[in-house]
Design a protein around this motif. Structure first.
Motif, PDB file in Angstrom:
ATOM      1  N   ASP A 219      42.605  42.490  45.986  1.00  0.00           N
ATOM      2  CA  ASP A 219      42.369  41.362  46.407  1.00  0.00           C
ATOM      3  C   ASP A 219      41.386  40.644  45.618  1.00  0.00           C
ATOM      4  O   ASP A 219      40.901  41.275  44.477  1.00  0.00           O
ATOM      5  CB  ASP A 219      41.915  41.365  47.890  1.00  0.00           C
ATOM      6  N   ALA A 220      40.946  39.576  45.880  1.00  0.00           N
ATOM      7  CA  ALA A 220      40.139  38.607  44.915  1.00  0.00           C
ATOM      8  C   ALA A 220      38.722  39.338  44.708  1.00  0.00           C
ATOM      9  O   ALA A 220      38.224  39.404  43.531  1.00  0.00           O
ATOM     10  CB  ALA A 220      39.919  37.284  45.277  1.00  0.00           C
ATOM     11  N   ARG A 221      38.233  40.068  45.829  1.00  0.00           N
ATOM     12  CA  ARG A 221      37.087  40.635  45.576  1.00  0.00           C
ATOM     13  C   ARG A 221      36.902  41.801  44.345  1.00  0.00           C
ATOM     14  O   ARG A 221      36.185  42.095  43.776  1.00  0.00           O
ATOM     15  CB  ARG A 221      36.314  41.055  46.842  1.00  0.00           C
ATOM     16  N   ARG A 222      37.853  42.728  44.706  1.00  0.00           N
ATOM     17  CA  ARG A 222      38.225  43.699  43.876  1.00  0.00           C
ATOM     18  C   ARG A 222      38.475  43.537  42.663  1.00  0.00           C
ATOM     19  O   ARG A 222      38.260  43.936  41.647  1.00  0.00           O
ATOM     20  CB  ARG A 222      39.015  44.786  44.658  1.00  0.00           C
ATOM     21  N   ARG A 223      39.293  42.212  42.590  1.00  0.00           N
ATOM     22  CA  ARG A 223      39.868  41.747  41.246  1.00  0.00           C
ATOM     23  C   ARG A 223      38.561  41.425  40.339  1.00  0.00           C
ATOM     24  O   ARG A 223      38.356  42.013  39.079  1.00  0.00           O
ATOM     25  CB  ARG A 223      40.798  40.856  41.142  1.00  0.00           C
ATOM     26  N   ASP A 224      37.596  40.705  41.080  1.00  0.00           N
ATOM     27  CA  ASP A 224      36.280  40.286  40.345  1.00  0.00           C
ATOM     28  C   ASP A 224      35.504  41.499  39.935  1.00  0.00           C
ATOM     29  O   ASP A 224      34.858  41.510  38.781  1.00  0.00           O
ATOM     30  CB  ASP A 224      35.714  39.340  41.103  1.00  0.00           C
ATOM     31  N   ALA A 225      35.345  42.343  40.858  1.00  0.00           N
ATOM     32  CA  ALA A 225      34.563  43.593  40.567  1.00  0.00           C
ATOM     33  C   ALA A 225      35.142  44.320  39.249  1.00  0.00           C
ATOM     34  O   ALA A 225      34.486  44.861  38.520  1.00  0.00           O
ATOM     35  CB  ALA A 225      34.622  44.736  41.620  1.00  0.00           C
TER      36      ALA A 225
END
Length: 254
Positions: A219-225
């Motif tokens: 998801d977007a959050r984990r991708r950014d992390a």
């Protein structure tokens, strides 16, 4: 592992490594003029181009299981016999080729021993069968920083270190199991340079191979992390130089 992605996406992800690797790979095989060569798992044609440049289009054949890659390769090399096929079921009779190459392919074969055995079948007695795989297990491959970042955040993630041929000596074991003789191995190393972190990161978002599939599953959050963790492991300012090594093995058909 499916590679039904666009040729441009694959080129941006792996082309800057596979193209210089192809020249070193062919040199290791001691390719000579007047021979017939097969490129197994040709992808978008990095190795095919090297073979055509040395032997001429009429002396080169290629296969790949991906429709997109076969279409791209046929467009790029219209005079080369390029067919859609898997390594384990090569569409050629026995004893056709003098050289059979598998560049960055063995670790994605469904059955690596069967694939190498098929390469030996279509190669004339005494001919050369050769393959190379990135050093994913030893930390010397082009994706080392990426997978280190993944495992820092997700220790249970499945990286590429357990794939066939990705550890030292494993290719030679597979060659022996496939019945090849006079086996010899080496390490081939290439270097790629990226002007910025963004240039390095962007190809991972294109869905190519296990790394791309992993990113697309976030998801977007984990991708950014993950992006942030990768950035922390690499130089803060460009250029970013990546040194990549491939285990490489050669054997002769019986």
């Amino acid at each position: 592992m499916s590679f039904e992605v666009g040729a441009d996406a694959y080129g941006r992800f792996m082309g800057r490594y596979s193209e210089p690797l192809a020249a070193k790979f062919v040199a290791f095989a001691r390719l000579t003029e007047g021979r017939q060569a097969l490129d197994v798992g040709c992808g978008t044609g990095a190795l095919t181009a090297e073979l055509v440049g040395r032997l001429g289009a009429g002396a080169v054949s290629a296969v790949d299981p991906s429709d997109a890659f076969v279409t791209a390769a046929r467009s790029r090399f219209p005079a080369v016999d390029i067919r859609r096929a898997a390594a384990e079921r090569l569409p050629f009779p026995d004893d056709v080729f003098d050289f059979a190459f598998a560049q960055l392919v063995v670790h994605f074969m469904d059955d690596p021993v069967a694939g190498l055995r098929e390469m030996a079948r279509v190669t004339r007695r005494g001919g050369v069968v050769t393959a190379c795989v990135w050093d994913h297990a030893g930390g010397g491959g082009p994706l080392t920083a990426f997978w280190r970042a993944v495992l820092d955040l997700d220790p249970h993630a499945r990286d590429e270190s357990a794939l066939a041929g990705a550890r030292e000596g494993h290719l030679a074991e597979l060659f022996a199991a496939a019945g090849l003789r006079d086996i010899e191995s080496t390490v081939l190393t290439v270097r790629a340079s990226f002007a910025s972190f963004d240039e390095w990161w962007e190809p991972f978002t294109l869905g190519v191979g296990p790394a791309g599939a992993y990113v697309q599953g976030l998801d977007a959050r984990r991708r950014d992390a993950l992006r942030g963790r990768c950035a922390a492991l690499l130089p803060r300012q460009g250029p970013i130089d990546i040194v990549a090594s491939a285990w490489t093995t050669l054997g002769r058909a019986c």
